[in-house]
Design a protein around this motif. Sequence first.
Motif, mmCIF file in Angstrom:
data_model
loop_
_atom_site.group_PDB
_atom_site.id
_atom_site.type_symbol
_atom_site.label_atom_id
_atom_site.label_comp_id
_atom_site.label_asym_id
_atom_site.label_seq_id
_atom_site.Cartn_x
_atom_site.Cartn_y
_atom_site.Cartn_z
ATOM 1 N N ALA A 176 13.686 13.982 -44.032
ATOM 2 C CA ALA A 176 13.204 15.196 -43.367
ATOM 3 C C ALA A 176 12.002 14.898 -42.476
ATOM 4 C CB ALA A 176 12.848 16.260 -44.415
ATOM 5 N N ASP A 177 11.049 14.063 -42.971
ATOM 6 C CA ASP A 177 9.878 13.773 -42.148
ATOM 7 C C ASP A 177 10.237 12.940 -40.934
ATOM 8 O OD1 ASP A 177 10.484 11.512 -43.582
ATOM 9 O OD2 ASP A 177 8.424 11.081 -44.198
ATOM 10 N N GLU A 178 11.292 12.136 -41.018
ATOM 11 C CA GLU A 178 11.732 11.360 -39.860
ATOM 12 C C GLU A 178 12.369 12.272 -38.812
ATOM 13 O OE1 GLU A 178 12.700 7.219 -42.295
ATOM 14 O OE2 GLU A 178 14.305 8.647 -41.863
ATOM 15 N N LEU A 179 13.157 13.232 -39.248
ATOM 16 C CA LEU A 179 13.739 14.195 -38.307
ATOM 17 C C LEU A 179 12.651 15.016 -37.628
ATOM 18 C CD1 LEU A 179 16.783 15.410 -40.439
ATOM 19 C CD2 LEU A 179 16.888 14.084 -38.317
ATOM 20 N N THR A 180 11.653 15.423 -38.409
ATOM 21 C CA THR A 180 10.532 16.167 -37.817
ATOM 22 C C THR A 180 9.777 15.296 -36.823
ATOM 23 O OG1 THR A 180 10.295 17.488 -39.826
ATOM 24 C CG2 THR A 180 8.411 17.428 -38.330
ATOM 25 N N GLY A 181 9.621 14.012 -37.146
ATOM 26 C CA GLY A 181 8.953 13.095 -36.223
ATOM 27 C C GLY A 181 9.693 12.974 -34.907
ATOM 28 N N LEU A 182 11.015 12.877 -34.964
ATOM 29 C CA LEU A 182 11.805 12.801 -33.739
ATOM 30 C C LEU A 182 11.705 14.096 -32.937
ATOM 31 C CD1 LEU A 182 15.074 10.962 -34.874
ATOM 32 C CD2 LEU A 182 13.253 10.073 -33.407
ATOM 33 N N GLN A 183 11.720 15.223 -33.631
ATOM 34 C CA GLN A 183 11.588 16.499 -32.916
ATOM 35 C C GLN A 183 10.221 16.607 -32.263
ATOM 36 O OE1 GLN A 183 12.440 19.998 -35.222
ATOM 37 N NE2 GLN A 183 13.154 21.058 -33.398
ATOM 38 N N THR A 184 9.193 16.124 -32.946
ATOM 39 C CA THR A 184 7.854 16.118 -32.369
ATOM 40 C C THR A 184 7.812 15.279 -31.098
ATOM 41 O OG1 THR A 184 6.878 16.367 -34.562
ATOM 42 C CG2 THR A 184 5.447 15.536 -32.821
ATOM 43 N N MET A 185 8.420 14.095 -31.150
ATOM 44 C CA MET A 185 8.438 13.230 -29.968
ATOM 45 C C MET A 185 9.260 13.848 -28.845
ATOM 46 S SD MET A 185 8.721 9.396 -31.583
ATOM 47 C CE MET A 185 8.554 8.667 -29.954
ATOM 48 N N GLY B 8 15.482 1.838 -35.188
ATOM 49 C CA GLY B 8 15.890 1.707 -33.793
ATOM 50 C C GLY B 8 15.854 2.980 -32.994
ATOM 51 N N PHE B 9 15.073 3.991 -33.436
ATOM 52 C CA PHE B 9 15.014 5.270 -32.730
ATOM 53 C C PHE B 9 13.797 5.381 -31.806
ATOM 54 C CE2 PHE B 9 17.646 6.631 -36.415
ATOM 55 C CZ PHE B 9 18.736 7.079 -35.689
ATOM 56 N N ILE B 10 12.990 4.342 -31.711
ATOM 57 C CA ILE B 10 11.794 4.379 -30.870
ATOM 58 C C ILE B 10 11.778 3.152 -29.973
ATOM 59 C CG2 ILE B 10 9.274 4.161 -30.866
ATOM 60 C CD1 ILE B 10 9.115 5.898 -33.273
ATOM 61 N N SER B 11 11.462 3.353 -28.703
ATOM 62 C CA SER B 11 11.258 2.241 -27.775
ATOM 63 C C SER B 11 9.830 2.286 -27.258
ATOM 64 C CB SER B 11 12.245 2.322 -26.600
ATOM 65 O OG SER B 11 12.071 3.533 -25.893
ATOM 66 N N ILE C 101 2.104 12.586 -35.829
ATOM 67 C CA ILE C 101 3.150 11.965 -36.649
ATOM 68 C C ILE C 101 2.500 10.876 -37.490
ATOM 69 C CG2 ILE C 101 5.370 10.772 -36.663
ATOM 70 C CD1 ILE C 101 5.848 11.785 -33.840
ATOM 71 N N LYS C 102 2.789 10.852 -38.750
ATOM 72 C CA LYS C 102 2.201 9.843 -39.624
ATOM 73 C C LYS C 102 2.654 8.444 -39.209
ATOM 74 C CE LYS C 102 1.876 12.864 -43.682
ATOM 75 N NZ LYS C 102 2.304 13.092 -45.086
ATOM 76 N N PRO C 103 1.739 7.473 -39.251
ATOM 77 C CA PRO C 103 2.096 6.107 -38.829
ATOM 78 C C PRO C 103 3.288 5.528 -39.587
ATOM 79 C CG PRO C 103 -0.284 6.318 -38.999
ATOM 80 C CD PRO C 103 0.294 7.588 -39.547
ATOM 81 N N ASP C 104 3.404 5.833 -40.886
ATOM 82 C CA ASP C 104 4.527 5.270 -41.642
ATOM 83 C C ASP C 104 5.855 5.866 -41.174
ATOM 84 O OD1 ASP C 104 3.674 7.772 -42.984
ATOM 85 O OD2 ASP C 104 5.328 7.302 -44.341
ATOM 86 N N VAL C 105 5.832 7.112 -40.685
ATOM 87 C CA VAL C 105 7.049 7.715 -40.142
ATOM 88 C C VAL C 105 7.443 7.016 -38.839
ATOM 89 C CG1 VAL C 105 8.085 9.816 -39.224
ATOM 90 C CG2 VAL C 105 6.604 9.930 -41.231
ATOM 91 N N LEU C 106 6.454 6.753 -37.987
ATOM 92 C CA LEU C 106 6.728 6.011 -36.756
ATOM 93 C C LEU C 106 7.283 4.631 -37.069
ATOM 94 C CD1 LEU C 106 3.601 6.920 -34.575
ATOM 95 C CD2 LEU C 106 5.943 7.719 -34.248
ATOM 96 N N ASP C 107 6.724 3.977 -38.086
ATOM 97 C CA ASP C 107 7.212 2.653 -38.473
ATOM 98 C C ASP C 107 8.673 2.710 -38.907
ATOM 99 O OD1 ASP C 107 4.798 1.504 -37.919
ATOM 100 O OD2 ASP C 107 4.071 1.533 -39.996
ATOM 101 N N ARG C 108 9.015 3.701 -39.713
ATOM 102 C CA ARG C 108 10.392 3.817 -40.189
ATOM 103 C C ARG C 108 11.357 4.128 -39.043
ATOM 104 N NH1 ARG C 108 10.337 8.261 -44.039
ATOM 105 N NH2 ARG C 108 8.072 8.378 -44.041
ATOM 106 N N LEU C 109 10.933 4.974 -38.126
ATOM 107 C CA LEU C 109 11.785 5.290 -36.972
ATOM 108 C C LEU C 109 11.986 4.064 -36.090
ATOM 109 C CD1 LEU C 109 10.411 8.814 -35.993
ATOM 110 C CD2 LEU C 109 12.649 8.299 -36.992
ATOM 111 N N GLU C 110 10.934 3.251 -35.945
ATOM 112 C CA GLU C 110 11.071 2.025 -35.165
ATOM 113 C C GLU C 110 12.018 1.049 -35.869
ATOM 114 O OE1 GLU C 110 8.288 -1.350 -33.005
ATOM 115 O OE2 GLU C 110 7.555 -0.310 -34.785
#
Length: 854
Positions: free
Chosen positions: A236-245, A272-275, A260-269
């Motif tokens: 859920a926090d990853e989906l919210t992170g993507l919506q925030t971005m 492969g969802f972050i460039s 967005i919490k740094p650990d959420v950004l790390d997990r999204l990276e």
Amino acid sequence: MFEQEVRRTLEYIARGMAVRIVAAPGGGRTTITQKVIAEFEKGGVTVYSISGLRSHRRVPFGGIHSLGQDIRVGQLGVLGVADVLASRLTKPGERVLVVDDLEYVDPESIAVLDAVRRRTRRPMIVTMTESSLYTKGRVPLLGLGPEARVHLNPLRYEQVNELITEVLGTPADADATARILAKSAGNPRLIVRIAETAALSGLLARRDGQWHMTNDTLWNEHLYSTVESLLEGLEADELTGLQTMAIAGTASIDVLQQVIKPDVLDRLEQRGFISAIDSAHNDISLAITPPVISDYFRGERMLTTRRVLANRITRTLSAEPQESNASASSGDSLTRVLAALRVERSSGDAATARHFHEQTAILERHRFELWDADKSVSNAAALLRVYWGSPIDASRIEQVLASTPTADGDSGELLFFAVSKALWAIYSGKGLDQAAAVLRSFAKEHPRRSAEADAFELFINASYDKMPQDLDQVLERLHERRPGSSVIASVQAILELYRFNPNGALAALESSRDPGINPGIEPFIRGMAMFSLGRFEEAVVLALDKRAEARRDLDQFGVVSSTYVAAHALSYGGYLDEADYLMGSVFAMGRPGFLMDSLYDAMLRLAGLRTAASTIEPTITLATQARRQTEEAGPLPGMGKGVYNLVAGRPLVPAVFDRQAAYLIKRQLQRGYVLEAAHSALFLTCLLPGRKTLDLLREALRDHSITAHEQLVEIAATVVKEDHQSLDTLLKKYKPDADLYHVRMLLRGAFKRYAFVDDSIGAAAMERAYLLFSARFPSAVEPLAFNSGSYSPLTVREIEVAALAGHRTNPEIAEHLGLSIRTVENHISNALRKTGSPTRSALFELVRDSLPFR
């Protein structure tokens, strides 16, 4: 598509190695696996294939059941199943294990495969995503011996164009192809889905043999399930992170970490969802990839349900981004810039293209709003500067040009406004006369700057019509009327390039330190001058450094102009893959504005040359996306369509090719475009050497005191004279220079020249010379050459006679070709003997599809 990856995989397995194929979901892993399995089965290899499914991840032994081997699990357990499977794999014959989508295979099946692999040591192919490395409980099946890794990069622009053509039946235009690439980030599955659903929704329409966008978006309701399948499994926090971005857009990492919490950004990276993108402030900005996910979260239903989140993000993003203290790297070397380019290639260019689209759209909208509030010349010029390099909004340009009062304003900005209006007249098809009228009107109203307006009229006429014969006198008068003008100096520098006077172009630049009407012109001219002088490495380094700077500054004008220089210089040096990537990164941004549009079309033709020469059957290349109303000759290499049309037409009879090439070069010279003529003569001489083309090349180099190609010209002379002894001597004495790749290309073209006329002795001599030269100067890059397929053992005349023998009598053939009946009989007799054909009809069937001689 993926032929290279399939070939590499088969080669690794043949060496007894395990293979790990890594790509994002939808990146082509399954396609490659299927092609590899098909090749194995053709060769009689037994394949044990497991395909992981998301729905079966928690089904015990689901993967083993998918083998279809009738292994009854029952009470056997992991080791018992492993014993059964191992016994089958150890039977005589070649056997290979294939596991597709490792991350979706259940733990019990993985345990069985691990045991089987340790016991049998049979080759194994596994496909997975990079994020699988972070998944708990995954066993490294391939860590038991030598392992090869095949990484699938995102598709490049030309591959996207090819895939769209395959899916929709006809190619898309440049803008639609670029937008699909940007939205999909080069992911094959997404490319197919976006193209199919856009056509289904009417967002793509076919017109004049190409698909065109009918709207400014490709997002449609049919894409919801596609994106949701990508997002399946996110927390859920990853989906919210993507919506925030998605709401924030591309933003600095420092800013995003506030929402967005740094650990959420790390997990999204990791997933492969972050460039990451280098920004103009020398810091790192983050964006969602593939960008179509942003469209999903930006949907009206999504945003209206998350207003609190949107407001919080807006408040946070109002803060200024933090400045970075990182310093740019120094040093100008070919090794450095090529290494940086290869690092860039590994990440794909779709994210950067999307970043350009977003930021230039914001800039354009902001400047239009300023102009709409205050229709001053200053605000109009600021908006028009965007359109000099970035995609054009025709309606806004028309509105600005028609509604901006020009009674008052800075004279420099008024000049820029008038030049933009003149260029728009040409771009929109109103013609040279309309453009000239705009500049003359400005000159009449502003006498102090009339010389500069006249200079631009000179530039437009020279670029779109032909060079004036009294150019020196015209330029001298312009300098007398306005001494020290940077505008006139820039115009002179460009025209000196047109007439193949690179030293004169550099001297004109040095005469004025002011950047003139556009700062991006100076590095372009300097790079092209270096390229013309044969200083290719310097041209590459300068162009790639300026391109990197323009990418950071979101300057599309600079990106396109520097890429044009770098692509030509790299192609000349034999760095064909690097040149293709550079041009593809520009194509991914869509059509640029005004002057850059001509350079864009030139690169489309340059990118299409390689395919046009290497394929026997007529094929669609990127050159078909270039504007079709272009003249045969142009002021700079590739701006005219003549060279591409000649190569794509494939007149492979050497005498015919030489005659047509010489005719084209003379037309270029008649219009005063000596640089394009010299470049064309050099390229065409090396592609298929001919005496007339070589004479024109020699004359152009001699008349303009260009000494950079002396060794190449000497070697070419021995080739066309068929002086093999002198050729061997020159090749032994050859000292490596910037022409090394083109010497190899010349020797390969010489072989083709003999092969096409059935001169087996000459062809053998050229093949030997090429092999000896390649052994002395080894290279992994094959030189560009015509692909003749299996060339016919018949002479051209014998083919002509044989092509008529199937449906005409000997007297009819003799009358048609102007030969005697006895000569026709001899030709048919020789053709039957050489080909082994039993009858005239069989001979006709053999030669009628001989494309090189059609």
